[in-house]
Scaffold this motif. Structure first.
Motif, mmCIF file in Angstrom:
data_model
loop_
_atom_site.group_PDB
_atom_site.id
_atom_site.type_symbol
_atom_site.label_atom_id
_atom_site.label_comp_id
_atom_site.label_asym_id
_atom_site.label_seq_id
_atom_site.Cartn_x
_atom_site.Cartn_y
_atom_site.Cartn_z
ATOM 1 N N THR A 1 -5.544 -33.289 5.294
ATOM 2 C CA THR A 1 -4.886 -32.449 4.294
ATOM 3 C C THR A 1 -3.377 -32.498 4.499
ATOM 4 O OG1 THR A 1 -4.978 -30.450 5.666
ATOM 5 C CG2 THR A 1 -6.859 -30.880 4.197
ATOM 6 N N LYS A 2 -2.658 -32.286 3.417
ATOM 7 C CA LYS A 2 -1.201 -32.162 3.487
ATOM 8 C C LYS A 2 -0.772 -31.015 2.582
ATOM 9 C CE LYS A 2 -0.336 -35.733 -0.034
ATOM 10 N NZ LYS A 2 0.362 -37.011 -0.309
ATOM 11 N N PRO A 3 0.301 -30.322 2.937
ATOM 12 C CA PRO A 3 0.712 -29.150 2.162
ATOM 13 C C PRO A 3 1.271 -29.530 0.795
ATOM 14 C CG PRO A 3 2.344 -29.648 3.838
ATOM 15 C CD PRO A 3 1.183 -30.560 4.090
ATOM 16 N N VAL A 4 1.108 -28.638 -0.147
ATOM 17 C CA VAL A 4 1.670 -28.771 -1.491
ATOM 18 C C VAL A 4 2.567 -27.568 -1.738
ATOM 19 C CG1 VAL A 4 1.179 -28.823 -3.952
ATOM 20 C CG2 VAL A 4 -0.289 -30.068 -2.366
ATOM 21 N N GLY A 5 3.758 -27.822 -2.216
ATOM 22 C CA GLY A 5 4.682 -26.723 -2.492
ATOM 23 C C GLY A 5 5.794 -27.164 -3.419
ATOM 24 N N PHE A 6 6.776 -26.267 -3.628
ATOM 25 C CA PHE A 6 7.862 -26.528 -4.555
ATOM 26 C C PHE A 6 9.185 -26.080 -3.933
ATOM 27 C CE2 PHE A 6 4.089 -26.340 -7.121
ATOM 28 C CZ PHE A 6 4.292 -27.326 -8.073
ATOM 29 N N TRP A 7 10.255 -26.741 -4.361
ATOM 30 C CA TRP A 7 11.614 -26.307 -4.011
ATOM 31 C C TRP A 7 12.034 -25.219 -4.988
ATOM 32 C CZ3 TRP A 7 12.079 -28.426 0.449
ATOM 33 C CH2 TRP A 7 11.709 -29.742 0.697
ATOM 34 N N ARG A 8 12.811 -24.263 -4.504
ATOM 35 C CA ARG A 8 13.255 -23.153 -5.352
ATOM 36 C C ARG A 8 14.713 -22.833 -5.022
ATOM 37 N NH1 ARG A 8 7.951 -19.257 -5.868
ATOM 38 N NH2 ARG A 8 8.607 -19.402 -8.035
ATOM 39 N N PHE A 9 15.446 -22.394 -6.044
ATOM 40 C CA PHE A 9 16.820 -21.929 -5.841
ATOM 41 C C PHE A 9 16.991 -20.586 -6.527
ATOM 42 C CE2 PHE A 9 21.325 -21.822 -7.439
ATOM 43 C CZ PHE A 9 21.884 -21.456 -6.217
ATOM 44 N N GLY A 10 17.439 -19.599 -5.755
ATOM 45 C CA GLY A 10 17.649 -18.264 -6.282
ATOM 46 C C GLY A 10 17.428 -17.229 -5.197
ATOM 47 N N ARG A 11 16.726 -16.160 -5.531
ATOM 48 C CA ARG A 11 16.592 -15.040 -4.607
ATOM 49 C C ARG A 11 15.120 -14.708 -4.379
ATOM 50 N NH1 ARG A 11 20.016 -12.191 -6.804
ATOM 51 N NH2 ARG A 11 18.741 -11.068 -8.321
ATOM 52 N N LEU A 12 14.781 -14.440 -3.122
ATOM 53 C CA LEU A 12 13.480 -13.866 -2.786
ATOM 54 C C LEU A 12 13.652 -12.360 -2.726
ATOM 55 C CD1 LEU A 12 10.519 -14.039 -1.971
ATOM 56 C CD2 LEU A 12 11.259 -14.419 0.390
ATOM 57 N N ASN A 13 12.999 -11.651 -3.642
ATOM 58 C CA ASN A 13 13.153 -10.207 -3.734
ATOM 59 C C ASN A 13 12.365 -9.494 -2.653
ATOM 60 O OD1 ASN A 13 14.675 -10.431 -6.269
ATOM 61 N ND2 ASN A 13 12.713 -11.093 -7.128
ATOM 62 N N ASN A 14 12.733 -8.239 -2.396
ATOM 63 C CA ASN A 14 12.080 -7.489 -1.331
ATOM 64 C C ASN A 14 10.603 -7.238 -1.576
ATOM 65 O OD1 ASN A 14 14.342 -7.368 0.227
ATOM 66 N ND2 ASN A 14 14.936 -5.296 -0.356
ATOM 67 N N ASP A 15 10.161 -7.320 -2.839
ATOM 68 C CA ASP A 15 8.737 -7.126 -3.119
ATOM 69 C C ASP A 15 7.940 -8.418 -2.997
ATOM 70 O OD1 ASP A 15 9.544 -8.533 -5.331
ATOM 71 O OD2 ASP A 15 8.997 -6.986 -6.800
ATOM 72 N N GLY A 16 8.595 -9.487 -2.542
ATOM 73 C CA GLY A 16 7.900 -10.749 -2.335
ATOM 74 C C GLY A 16 7.929 -11.693 -3.519
ATOM 75 N N THR A 17 8.469 -11.238 -4.657
ATOM 76 C CA THR A 17 8.568 -12.110 -5.828
ATOM 77 C C THR A 17 9.866 -12.915 -5.771
ATOM 78 O OG1 THR A 17 9.686 -10.418 -7.156
ATOM 79 C CG2 THR A 17 7.262 -10.477 -7.214
ATOM 80 N N PHE A 18 9.873 -14.028 -6.486
ATOM 81 C CA PHE A 18 11.058 -14.880 -6.552
ATOM 82 C C PHE A 18 11.769 -14.710 -7.887
ATOM 83 C CE2 PHE A 18 9.125 -17.353 -3.090
ATOM 84 C CZ PHE A 18 10.251 -17.697 -2.345
ATOM 85 N N THR A 19 13.094 -14.748 -7.857
ATOM 86 C CA THR A 19 13.907 -14.942 -9.048
ATOM 87 C C THR A 19 14.598 -16.283 -8.851
ATOM 88 O OG1 THR A 19 14.258 -12.553 -9.263
ATOM 89 C CG2 THR A 19 15.738 -14.002 -10.504
ATOM 90 N N THR A 20 13.940 -17.348 -9.261
ATOM 91 C CA THR A 20 14.388 -18.694 -8.928
ATOM 92 C C THR A 20 14.107 -19.660 -10.061
ATOM 93 O OG1 THR A 20 12.264 -19.185 -7.892
ATOM 94 C CG2 THR A 20 14.032 -18.443 -6.438
ATOM 95 N N VAL A 21 14.831 -20.767 -10.034
ATOM 96 C CA VAL A 21 14.480 -21.935 -10.827
ATOM 97 C C VAL A 21 13.802 -22.909 -9.870
ATOM 98 C CG1 VAL A 21 16.769 -22.961 -10.498
ATOM 99 C CG2 VAL A 21 15.332 -23.736 -12.375
ATOM 100 N N ASP A 22 12.712 -23.551 -10.307
ATOM 101 C CA ASP A 22 11.845 -24.309 -9.406
ATOM 102 C C ASP A 22 11.858 -25.795 -9.722
ATOM 103 O OD1 ASP A 22 11.190 -21.815 -8.448
ATOM 104 O OD2 ASP A 22 9.335 -21.668 -9.604
ATOM 105 N N SER A 23 11.476 -26.585 -8.727
ATOM 106 C CA SER A 23 11.412 -28.032 -8.914
ATOM 107 C C SER A 23 10.308 -28.386 -9.902
ATOM 108 C CB SER A 23 11.176 -28.739 -7.583
ATOM 109 O OG SER A 23 9.961 -28.325 -6.989
ATOM 110 N N ASP A 24 10.512 -29.496 -10.619
ATOM 111 C CA ASP A 24 9.528 -29.934 -11.608
ATOM 112 C C ASP A 24 8.286 -30.527 -10.947
ATOM 113 O OD1 ASP A 24 11.286 -29.241 -13.639
ATOM 114 O OD2 ASP A 24 12.163 -31.242 -13.749
ATOM 115 N N GLU A 25 8.496 -31.204 -9.827
ATOM 116 C CA GLU A 25 7.409 -31.900 -9.163
ATOM 117 C C GLU A 25 7.119 -31.254 -7.810
ATOM 118 O OE1 GLU A 25 5.846 -34.213 -10.729
ATOM 119 O OE2 GLU A 25 7.248 -34.469 -12.409
ATOM 120 N N ILE A 26 5.974 -31.613 -7.246
ATOM 121 C CA ILE A 26 5.622 -31.147 -5.911
ATOM 122 C C ILE A 26 6.665 -31.629 -4.912
ATOM 123 C CG2 ILE A 26 3.924 -31.407 -4.057
ATOM 124 C CD1 ILE A 26 1.772 -31.598 -6.245
ATOM 125 N N ALA A 27 7.054 -30.760 -3.994
ATOM 126 C CA ALA A 27 8.077 -31.101 -3.014
ATOM 127 C C ALA A 27 7.574 -32.197 -2.088
ATOM 128 C CB ALA A 27 8.460 -29.861 -2.206
#
Length: 594
Positions: A474-500
């Motif tokens: 197995t290998k991990p799947v995820g995304f790049w993000r730019f912006g803020r991680l809020n204190n409630d655990g949600t993101f305010t970010t723009v994300d990569s189009d493809e898997i990182a």
């Protein structure tokens, strides 16, 4: 109903462009007249709006109705007009669209780049680059504590004015360096705008950036107030023998960010009788309405940079830090034009002026010693924490407790900035993390959480067959993000189009403060669309390999980082980023220069 006609602005012909060169300018009002046709007996009002307006404005209809239209932008503008009938419940007729062309703004009446001389050269004259010969307002530097600096908001090769502080630090004692014109630069009884880039190094006392006060103690100040904890734009006048003041201030914006560039502007609108304050190109609260007794006059005092006049004919509130790109306008700039001055647009294309304020490359270093910034000149060092170390030209992080930090803030989070880094994930370590795991690559924290960051977030895993062993792995799947991680655990970010991918990958984040948007580039391609974003103020460390959320550090990154750079100013596009980062910016750390 006939089409509108204006004395300042001419209506464009119906066929083709044919609008000519344009007249007036942004913020310049012009009269438009609406007229009834003889058969329009039932019309009781006209309604009108520009394309930039959010609502219709209504004016009672006699045989004719004349209104004042103030365009906010240059170029061809569209004025929509419709009639309101008294029949029924108020029927509206068809909308007539009228085009007129607005000339570009006249530009600043005074402009000082402070690129005149090198630090310590002894030169004492800052030239005015805005006005025509014979009417220039050159500035004279006074006292030894007024000098030039290699720091510059306009980037490589520029200079700035430095007052009462050593470059990058605060002096322990008060000094009285300033710059002064030979007389007034703006007519304060008419509309005017003043603006400057500020690099404050002290906030323990009132610090005046720009002022002009006459022998009658009337005039204006653009000042930081420690009592209020924010910038203020003050206008002074006399009433019944007593000096009074009204200020526009940034009620919603906390103080100033030390050792970082910030754009500040003040606007006096003589027609509306209001003061407005702008920070980083954005209006701060509502305009302050002056009382009827506040009658500004043309003052005889000299234009000042770095101090304010008092009621006793002396001066106070000496500025400590840098000043650059000071501009004055003999008009009340609309909000859009103030934002344009803060963008520092290039006259030769879409690129904007950017200043490298931090640059860390581990190539040539080794071990756990602090990583110095030997490129930007701002002199901040990164401290390696936990077990972080430099190995084979990369900062190596274990994803458990390793990190690299610098005292912050490095940039003013409410101002435009560009951040770029090159990262390679440790896939084995990431594979051991749970789904949803988020790690900060680089970022700056606020008082209680994340101000902004470049992030990696794991969202799942993929199975694959090892070509050599035939094993199911197995290998991990995820995304790049730019912006803020809020204190409630949600993101305010723009994300990569493809898997990182594991990397090495070049990631670049851009915050455009004037547009209120963020962008993410992965390699040489923008990922996702520009995203609306509200900045928060960073008050703590700049961190590499960990993030601060919900009042605690965490979000550790396992991987290698080979380049970290920050600029004040928003890169316009991928082409400008390529110029800023240099060869190899789309990956491959072994091809990196700079």
């Amino acid at each position: 109903m006939t089409t509108p006609a204006g004395a300042v602005y001419a209506v464009c012909p119906d066929d083709g462009d044919g609008c000519g060169l344009g007249t007036g300018g942004p913020g310049v009002a012009g009269p438009f007249t609406f007229a009834k046709s003889p058969e329009d007996k039932d019309i009781v009002a006209f309604e009108y709006k520009l394309a930039t307006d959010t609502a219709w404005t209504q004016v009672p209809a006699t045989d004719t109705a004349t209104v004042s239209i103030t365009p906010a932008l240059a170029g061809v503008q569209v004025l929509s007009v419709r009639a309101l009938s008294k029949t029924g419940s108020g029927l509206r007729g068809e909308t007539t669209a009228v085009r007129f062309k607005v000339a570009e703004g006249a530009g600043p009446s005074g402009l000082w780049h402070f690129d005149d001389a090198a630090p310590g050269s002894g030169a004492r004259l800052a030239t005015d680059a805005a006005t025509t010969p014979g009417s220039r307002h050159d500035l004279t530097l006074h006292e030894a504590a007024a000098d030039w600096s290699a720091f510059s908001r306009t980037g490589e090769g520029g200079r700035s004015l430095w007052l009462n502080a050593s470059t990058g630090s605060t002096e322990p004692t008060e000094q009285t360096g300033y710059a002064e014109a030979s007389g007034p630069v703006v007519n304060t009884q008419s509309s005017f705008t003043v603006s400057a880039w500020a690099y404050p190094t002290d906030d323990t006392a009132s610090r005046t950036l720009l002022s002009q006060t006459g022998s009658d103690d009337r005039g204006f100040e653009l000042t930081y107030s420690p009592e209020l904890g924010r910038w203020v734009f003050l206008l002074h006048w006399y009433e019944n023998g007593e000096r009074k003041s009204v200020s526009a201030d940034a009620e919603a914006a906390p103080g100033i960010t030390l050792n970082a560039w910030t754009h500040v502007a003040g606007v006096y609108d003589a027609d509306a009788h209001t003061l407005s304050l702008f920070v980083n190109g954005r209006r701060q609260g509502a305009a302050a309405l002056l009382p009827a007794a506040a009658l500004p006059t043309a003052v005889d005092g000299a234009f000042q940079i770095g101090r304010a006049g008092t009621t006793y004919g002396s001066y106070e509130n000496y500025w400590k830090g840098g000043v650059d790109e000071v501009a004055t306008y003999q008009t009340a700039l609309p909000d859009t034009e103030v934002a344009k001055t803060a963008k520092l647009l290039s006259p030769y294309g879409p690129a904007r002026a950017v200043e490298l304020v931090a640059s860390w490359q581990p190539q040539g270093s080794t071990g756990t010693a602090p990583l110095a910034d030997t490129t930007s000149g701002y002199g901040r060092s990164l401290q390696l924490n936990g077990g972080a170390s430099v190995v084979d030209g990369a900062i190596v992080l274990d994803g458990v407790d390793d990190s690299v930090t610098a005292p912050g803030p490095v940039i003013e989070d409410r101002e435009s900035f560009t951040v770029s880094t090159e990262v390679e994930l440790d896939t084995d370590a990431v594979n051991a993390k749970p789904d949803g795991y988020a790690a900060q690559i680089v970022g700056q924290r606020s008082a209680d959480g994340s101000a902004w960051g470049l992030w990696y977030q794991r969202t799942g895993y993929q199975e694959y067959i090892d070509e050599e062993t035939g094993e199911l792995l197995t290998k991990p799947v995820g995304f790049w993000r730019f912006g803020r991680l809020n204190n409630d655990g949600t993101f305010t970010t723009v994300d990569s189009d493809e898997i990182a991918s594991a990397g090495p990958v070049r990631l670049t984040g851009v915050f455009d403060a004037q547009e209120g948007k963020i962008r993410l580039y992965v390699g040489s391609a923008q990922n996702g669309a520009d995203m609306a974003y509200t900045a928060v103020t960073g008050s703590g460390e700049f961190a590499v390999g960990k993030g601060f959320t919900n009042d605690t550090w965490g979000h550790y990154l396992p991987g290698r980082i080979t380049d970290i750079r920050l600029w004040v100013g928003a890169a316009a596009d991928a082409t400008q980023i390529a110029d800023m980062v240099g060869p190899g910016w789309d990956g491959a750390s072994d091809r990196m220069s700079n």
